[in-house]
Design an enzyme around this catalytic site. Structure first.
Site, PDB file in Angstrom:
ATOM      1  N   HIS A  43      -7.043  -5.918   2.183  1.00  8.44           N
ATOM      2  CA  HIS A  43      -5.908  -5.367   2.917  1.00  8.44           C
ATOM      3  C   HIS A  43      -5.332  -6.442   3.848  1.00  8.44           C
ATOM      4  CE1 HIS A  43      -6.807  -0.919   2.321  1.00  8.44           C
ATOM      5  NE2 HIS A  43      -7.993  -1.432   2.040  1.00  8.44           N
ATOM      6  N   ASP A  62       0.849  -1.192   0.000  1.00  2.79           N
ATOM      7  CA  ASP A  62       0.000   0.000   0.000  1.00  2.79           C
ATOM      8  C   ASP A  62       0.887   1.246   0.000  1.00  2.79           C
ATOM      9  OD1 ASP A  62      -3.211   0.531   0.999  1.00  2.79           O
ATOM     10  OD2 ASP A  62      -1.792   2.206   1.101  1.00  2.79           O
ATOM     11  N   GLU A  98     -12.090   3.590  -0.812  1.00  5.37           N
ATOM     12  CA  GLU A  98     -11.708   4.745  -1.644  1.00  5.37           C
ATOM     13  C   GLU A  98     -11.473   4.348  -3.094  1.00  5.37           C
ATOM     14  OE1 GLU A  98      -8.340   6.417   0.308  1.00  5.37           O
ATOM     15  OE2 GLU A  98      -9.542   7.233   1.953  1.00  5.37           O
ATOM     16  N   HIS A 135     -10.360  -5.176  -3.339  1.00  7.11           N
ATOM     17  CA  HIS A 135      -9.017  -5.452  -2.817  1.00  7.11           C
ATOM     18  C   HIS A 135      -9.135  -5.869  -1.366  1.00  7.11           C
ATOM     19  CE1 HIS A 135      -9.902  -1.138  -2.466  1.00  7.11           C
ATOM     20  NE2 HIS A 135      -9.263  -1.186  -1.286  1.00  7.11           N
TER      21      HIS A 135
HETATM   22  P1  5GP Z   1      -9.678   1.413   0.333  1.00  8.96           P
HETATM   23  O1  5GP Z   1      -9.797   2.651   1.174  1.00  8.96           O
HETATM   24  O2  5GP Z   1     -10.334   1.588  -1.001  1.00  8.96           O
HETATM   25  O3  5GP Z   1     -10.111   0.162   1.052  1.00  8.96           O
HETATM   26  O4  5GP Z   1      -8.135   1.194   0.108  1.00  8.96           O
HETATM   27  C1  5GP Z   1      -7.436   1.718  -0.988  1.00  8.96           C
HETATM   28  C2  5GP Z   1      -5.979   1.655  -0.639  1.00  8.96           C
HETATM   29  O5  5GP Z   1      -5.228   1.851  -1.814  1.00  8.96           O
HETATM   30  C3  5GP Z   1      -5.548   2.740   0.356  1.00  8.96           C
HETATM   31  O6  5GP Z   1      -5.007   2.122   1.521  1.00  8.96           O
HETATM   32  C4  5GP Z   1      -4.513   3.543  -0.419  1.00  8.96           C
HETATM   33  O7  5GP Z   1      -3.427   3.975   0.368  1.00  8.96           O
HETATM   34  C5  5GP Z   1      -4.076   2.571  -1.509  1.00  8.96           C
HETATM   35  N1  5GP Z   1      -3.648   3.212  -2.737  1.00  8.96           N
HETATM   36  C6  5GP Z   1      -4.281   4.211  -3.392  1.00  8.96           C
HETATM   37  N2  5GP Z   1      -3.618   4.549  -4.508  1.00  8.96           N
HETATM   38  C7  5GP Z   1      -2.526   3.723  -4.562  1.00  8.96           C
HETATM   39  C8  5GP Z   1      -1.453   3.592  -5.498  1.00  8.96           C
HETATM   40  O8  5GP Z   1      -1.359   4.293  -6.521  1.00  8.96           O
HETATM   41  N3  5GP Z   1      -0.517   2.642  -5.229  1.00  8.96           N
HETATM   42  C9  5GP Z   1      -0.592   1.856  -4.117  1.00  8.96           C
HETATM   43  N4  5GP Z   1       0.396   0.971  -3.948  1.00  8.96           N
HETATM   44  N5  5GP Z   1      -1.592   1.953  -3.209  1.00  8.96           N
HETATM   45  C10 5GP Z   1      -2.551   2.878  -3.442  1.00  8.96           C
END
Ligand code: 5GP
Ligand code: ZN
Length: 115
Positions: A103, A31, A96, A101
């Site tokens: 984590h 991440d 977001e 995905h």
């Molecule tokens: P969500 O909030 O959708 O569950 O998690 C999305 C995750 O993707 C977040 O923890 C964020 O830091 C990660 N993320 C967003 N953009 C990128 C990126 O361009 N590269 C990587 N490696 N992680 C990303």
């Protein structure tokens, strides 16, 4: 593949993201904004926006995501001490990026309830 989806671009190898795991269906990568010493995302190559969009035929894929998370946890030496697996779903769930995905978080004591 969705043209305007960040994780479709990453999983297709278009963003130069380093993968810690890849097979024909899934990739895993660190991440960009880690919330724990180990914070890895396990991401299917298929564009599925959220858990709400899962079809019965995706059941094996989701099982594979968990199997890969387990394997990476062992490789990262956090399997025995414990770790957390999280699917955020939708706005209130804190999602977001609208591409499914999982984590994998570890390397520190997790709190409950999650924030
Ligand atoms: P969500 O909030 O959708 O569950 O998690 C999305 C995750 O993707 C977040 O923890 C964020 O830091 C990660 N993320 C967003 N953009 C990128 C990126 O361009 N590269 C990587 N490696 N992680 C990303
Ligand atoms: Zn996508």
């Amino acid at each position: 593949m969705s043209d305007d989806c960040l994780f479709c671009k990453i999983t297709a190898g278009k963003m130069d993201t380093e993968f810690v795991y890849e097979d024909s269906d899934l990739v895993a990568f660190k991440d960009i904004n880690p919330m724990a010493p180990v914070h890895i995302l396990i991401v299917p190559k298929k564009h599925i926006p959220t858990i709400n969009d899962l079809k019965k035929t995706d059941t094996v894929l989701v099982g594979e995501m968990i199997q890969i998370a387990k394997r990476i946890a062992k490789e990262q030496n956090i399997a025995d001490e414990g770790y957390r697996l999280v699917f955020n779903c939708g706005k209130m769930g804190g999602q977001e990026v609208d591409h499914l995905h999982l984590h994998l978080l570890g390397g520190r004591q997790m709190k409950w309830p999650a924030g």
